[in-house]
Design a protein around this motif. Structure first.
Motif, PDB file in Angstrom:
ATOM      1  N   VAL A 241       0.853  -1.177   0.000  1.00 15.30           N
ATOM      2  CA  VAL A 241       0.000   0.000   0.000  1.00 15.30           C
ATOM      3  C   VAL A 241       0.893   1.233   0.000  1.00 15.30           C
ATOM      4  O   VAL A 241       2.006   1.203   0.532  1.00 15.30           O
ATOM      5  CB  VAL A 241      -0.928  -0.001   1.246  1.00 15.30           C
ATOM      6  N   ASP A 242       0.418   2.320  -0.597  1.00 14.20           N
ATOM      7  CA  ASP A 242       1.173   3.580  -0.582  1.00 14.20           C
ATOM      8  C   ASP A 242       0.358   4.627   0.155  1.00 14.20           C
ATOM      9  O   ASP A 242      -0.829   4.439   0.446  1.00 14.20           O
ATOM     10  CB  ASP A 242       1.499   4.043  -2.005  1.00 14.20           C
ATOM     11  N   VAL A 243       0.993   5.754   0.449  1.00 18.67           N
ATOM     12  CA  VAL A 243       0.342   6.751   1.294  1.00 18.67           C
ATOM     13  C   VAL A 243      -0.839   7.413   0.596  1.00 18.67           C
ATOM     14  O   VAL A 243      -1.831   7.759   1.239  1.00 18.67           O
ATOM     15  CB  VAL A 243       1.365   7.793   1.792  1.00 18.67           C
ATOM     16  N   ALA A 244      -0.779   7.554  -0.724  1.00 17.64           N
ATOM     17  CA  ALA A 244      -1.911   8.170  -1.424  1.00 17.64           C
ATOM     18  C   ALA A 244      -3.151   7.290  -1.313  1.00 17.64           C
ATOM     19  O   ALA A 244      -4.260   7.778  -1.039  1.00 17.64           O
ATOM     20  CB  ALA A 244      -1.542   8.404  -2.890  1.00 17.64           C
ATOM     21  N   THR A 245      -2.980   5.992  -1.529  1.00 21.35           N
ATOM     22  CA  THR A 245      -4.104   5.067  -1.389  1.00 21.35           C
ATOM     23  C   THR A 245      -4.600   5.055   0.052  1.00 21.35           C
ATOM     24  O   THR A 245      -5.808   5.044   0.314  1.00 21.35           O
ATOM     25  CB  THR A 245      -3.675   3.653  -1.804  1.00 21.35           C
TER      26      THR A 245
END
Length: 961
Positions: A241-245
């Protein structure tokens, strides 16, 4: 707090003679250089980003793309330290309540989590926090966040009186389960003696029976509103997972939840020093006296925490600790010792302990503990002791952070830092402080805190002291909480997207020049190598008339080699951050190695030396025997230990697997000689019975070269041992065997039946079939005894898979006054499942979905892969078995699974073993409808080592067969 006696009691290392100092020093000079600690510390890095919602929810995100899974970990700033008088145990009670569904996701939370293939799904409560966590496939992240947010913001409408009563009963049985263990009352005494009753850390997290009984629907709902708002929580997402998601999804699911009252840490000063040493003695059903001395010390945010960690390691944590060397090895006054510095957010506890050797004077042991500590305070540790502890600790931390979630992965490190220290990266500061420790800094912290008077408790053998928490409430039939319809205010549960398939690493095979097979897989997520030298031996190879030979051989195998005595061997391992351990299953005996790959060459040299040239020093055999004999006596005071000794022979008396008799027959162990151990080692732990399994970040050619250097010239001599599996001719005689263990607040029920299956058969159909019976939290046995009747903390069943057999066994610790009804309930659950109430289509779908969607989480770590490689070899499966297992699951049908389950499990063949208080339990067994045999716990091991059973039929028992 204490090292597990049964796990470690017979595996300690020895001290041989005063010549050890010269030998150890020479060995240290000759040992290959270890990688510097600084290089190991630099390998530990968990990059993260963080943000905070308007409602105060603190979110930390770590991206790790090694597998298509995300760890979801929610930590609430509420623990037992926040509980006022009269509400002890409320935080832990709420941990249970929050698994029982919320307003928009009613029903047990394990249902939707298993459907998506969640792994490491659980919750815990301690002094400083309550947490909930699960690792889910990336495609199921929406659903996991919906569930976590719904129980954070929409819970109270789902808490009914029935739910409260059910979970109160479950928690009280969890409490009894802990109390029922040997030394089970010690935790209460230590808290009471170290902290004032009014101190936030002055009561156990489990709480008191009286307070749990007094909890009302109004008080528990008020407790939730006061403590579980988003501004009291940290949410960590770690993995694919990334911070934008994360920002988009967290805002979507948590953003509308209003903030609640902010938790305030209660005043929790370190208690003032005791005016002088304080000690108490309590009696318990134990085989050996346990002495614990403890101090209140600073918590984890204090600079002294790491120095006290080192002090604990040097005194009693390392295998080469001072207590081990002096009390266990040199003076032989204790069979086990330990020391631990446990750091909480605001305070900590430092403890030293010793299990007194039977026959030794506890007063002498206590005095020697004080003297060794005094010498430590006077002179401090050596630089080598500090370095060994730091290296071992950092090595373990590297391995533990391979997992993104669970009980100790990356999400835990970030959440602890954020919640306790307002810094998700606090782990780096802790590691830096640890690596910077010196003899002087450790001595200074120990001088300041451990020179204060201690509080000491001795637990001595005897009739257990009476205690208020043993009470069992009057039997009250509580109806199951009615199913609540979803309120639907937030819409349906999010759908699960396409779950990525398992990417199981390629398994490669090679052979050493002497024919030993090397089975290898590469995993580069952490710079570690894990290896297992596996021998075709195991419990089935134990000597039939000398049970315990294998256990004593393994206990002695690292007591020294031709090159190193035991102390030098242990110190060499610690300098390398290496763990070398022994193990045994029904079919295999193992010698394992785990080490930072930078130190593989040096550590593998020690590993091979242990395997190939164990000295079995005659001078240490008596001491190690005493440790094993004490372990046997401890097993005879433990509910699990007693049951493990009795059940195997009742299920399959003629099978080699019936040799599974704990740590052995005491009379046989007492008579074993060095020659017996050498004979076992030469017959079974030899190259022609060995395979090497390795998972490493290093490539196969490099691994093969190292293994060839260590084992390629190893040759077998003499005759190899042979296992014989006679055809089963004796049918199981169904009955109840009651082992009388007086004053047990719970009964432990275990039962088993032969199935005619072997581990080498394709068991996938019956394993899927068992999911809804005993194989998962949602299995009918557990849901019946725990959730519906609240008589147990947990009840499960499954196939015990051995190479040549696969019996079915169930286990359920239950409150004593419901033992008979619990057996009747389980018999009904099993009979119905293979009869008129077989697995349903929804249960089948749940089992298949959970099994296939969880695969990436199931094999997230190198250890998971290493275990799978060994299982594939044992069960004669191809190396790509797990790479193709999804197709195998999808090919199964419900009729096929039900037919296989019915063919395997015969409810009329079960033997039931109960460990409990016969005065309470025996009158309940007449209604079970089976013959009942009663035996005292003391007679579980007869003079010949076989179970000794006296028969006493309960009224009506003869009517049912």
């Amino acid at each position: 707090m204490l090292k597990s006696f049964l796990a470690a009691g017979v595996a300690a290392v020895c001290f041989t003679s005063p010549a050890f100092a010269q030998t150890a020093t020479a060995a240290a000079k000759a040992a290959p250089a270890a990688a510097p600690v600084s290089s190991l510390v630099s390998a530990i890095d968990i990059p993260y980003q963080q943000f905070t919602l308007k409602n105060g929810l603190h979110v930390v995100v770590h991206t790790d793309r090694k597998a298509p899974v995300v760890a979801v970990s929610v930590w609430y700033d509420v623990g037992s330290k926040h509980e006022p008088k009269g509400k002890t145990g409320f935080a832990h009670l709420f941990e249970h309540l929050m698994f029982n569904g919320s307003e928009n996701a009613p029903g047990d939370f394990f249902e939707p989590l298993q459907q998506v293939g969640a792994t490491d799904s659980n919750g815990t409560t301690y002094y400083d926090r309550t947490n909930y966590f699960e690792t889910v496939p990336t495609a199921a992240l929406d659903r996991a966040l919906f569930l976590e947010s719904d129980r954070m913001g929409y819970l109270t409408g789902a808490i009914t009186q029935g739910v409260l009563d059910e979970q109160r009963g479950v928690v009280q049985n969890e409490k009894r389960q802990g109390d029922n263990q040997p030394y089970g009352l010690l935790r209460y005494k230590l808290n009471e003696g170290l902290f004032p009753a009014s101190h936030p850390y002055g009561h156990e997290t489990i709480g008191s029976m009286a307070d749990l009984d007094a909890a009302t629907l109004t008080t528990v709902k008020d407790w939730f509103r006061d403590h579980y708002g988003p501004n009291n929580a940290v949410l960590v997402l770690a993995g694919d997972v990334d911070v934008a998601t994360a920002k988009r999804l967290v805002e979507k699911y948590f953003g509308a939840i209003p903030a609640g009252p902010k938790s305030v840490a209660p005043a929790a000063a370190i208690p003032t020093a005791l005016p002088g040493p304080s000690s108490e003695v309590i009696k318990d059903n134990v085989a050996a006296t346990l002495i614990v001395k403890t101090w209140a010390v600073p918590g984890l945010n204090d600079d002294a925490a790491e120095a006290l960690d080192v002090a604990a390691g040097v005194l009693g944590g390392l295998e080469s600790s001072r207590f081990d060397n002096e009390l266990v090895k040199r003076e032989k006054l204790a069979v086990q010792v330990s020391a631990e510095n446990e750091s909480f957010a605001q305070v900590g506890t430092f403890s030293i302990s010793a299990v007194v050797r039977p026959g030794a004077d506890p007063a002498v042991v206590s005095r020697r503990m004080d003297e060794i500590l005094a010498e430590f305070l006077k002179n401090g540790p050596s630089a080598d002791e500090v370095n060994r502890y730091v290296t071992q600790t950092v090595s373990r931390r590297i391995g533990g952070l391979e997992s993104v979630g669970g009980f100790g992965g990356k999400a835990v490190a970030l959440a602890e830092g954020a919640l306790y220290s307002n810094d998700p990266g606090y782990y780096k500061k802790q590691l830096a402080r640890l690596a910077a420790q010196t003899p002087a800094s450790v001595k200074a912290a120990a001088d300041k805190w451990l020179s204060r008077p201690s509080y000491s408790v001795s637990v001595v053998p005897g009739k257990r002291d009476a205690y208020a928490e043993a009470k069992v409430p009057p039997a009250v039939q509580v109806a199951a909480a009615p199913e609540q319809a979803p309120k639907g205010t937030r819409g349906p549960l999010p759908a699960v997207g396409q779950v990525a398939g398992l990417s199981f690493p390629k398994v490669e095979r090679a052979k050493l020049s002497n024919g030993i097979e090397l089975v290898y897989a590469q995993r580069g997520t952490v710079p570690m190598t894990q290896a297992v030298l596996s021998f075709d031996a195991g419990v089935a190879a134990d000597v039939a008339d000398k049970l315990g030979t294998q256990a004593l051989t393994l206990a002695m195998i690292d007591e020294g080699t031709r090159e190193l005595n035991s102390v030098a061997l242990v110190e060499a391992k610690e300098r390398l951050g290496a763990s070398i351990g022994t193990g045994s299953s029904a079919d295999r005996t193992t010698l394992s190695l785990r080490v930072p790959s930078a130190n593989l060459a040096a550590a593998s040299q020690i590993w091979a030396d242990v395997a190939r040239a164990p000295a079995f020093p005659e001078g240490e055999l008596g001491r190690v025997k005493t440790q094993q004999l004490t372990a046997i006596q401890q097993e005879l005071t433990s509910p699990e230990g007693l049951a493990r000794r009795v059940l195997p022979k009742l299920i399959a008396p003629n099978s080699p697997y019936a040799k599974a008799q704990g740590s052995g027959d005491p009379r046989a162990v007492q008579a074993l000689t060095r020659a017996d151990l050498v004979a076992f080692q030469q017959a079974w732990l030899r190259p022609d019975k060995a395979k090497i399994f390795v998972v490493s970040d290093r490539p196969l050619p490099e691994i093969r070269k190292v293994m060839e250097q260590r084992f390629g010239d190893w040759r077998a001599s003499g005759a190899a041992g042979q296992k014989a599996f006679p055809r089963v001719t004796e049918a199981t005689r169904p009955r109840v065997v009651l082992i009388d263990r007086p004053d047990s607040p719970q009964s432990l029920i275990v039962a088993g039946a032969p199935t005619g299956l072997k581990g080498t058969d394709e068991l996938l159909p019956v394993e899927v079939g068992n999911d809804a019976l005993g194989g998962s939290f949602l299995g009918r046995i557990n849901m019946d005894l725990r959730e519906t009747k609240h008589w147990s903390y947990g009840a499960f069943g499954g196939f015990r898979r051995y190479e040549m057999a696969a019996p079915y066994q169930v286990q359920a610790p239950v409150q004593a006054n419901q033992t008979g009804p619990s057996i009747a309930a389980m018999r009904g659950d099993i009979a119905g499942y293979v009869g008129q109430q077989p697995m349903t289509q929804p249960e089948f779908d749940r089992a298949i979905n959970g099994a296939t969607r969880s695969l990436s989480g199931d094999f997230e770590t190198a250890g998971d892969v290493l275990n799978a490689m060994q299982q594939n070899d044992l069960y004669k499966r191809p190396g790509d078995y797990y790479a193709t297992i999804t197709q195998k699951y999808r090919a199964l049908t419900l009729p096929q699974v039900n037919a296989a389950t019915r063919a395997a499990i015969d409810p009329n063949k079960f033997v039931w073993v109960v460990v409990g208080d016969a005065r309470v339990v025996q009158p309940q067994l007449g209604a079970v409808g089976l013959p009942v045999e009663v035996m005292p716990a003391a007679s579980v091991v007869s003079p010949t080592g076989a179970p000794a059973v006296s028969t006493a039929q309960s009224s009506g028992a003869a009517a049912a067969r």
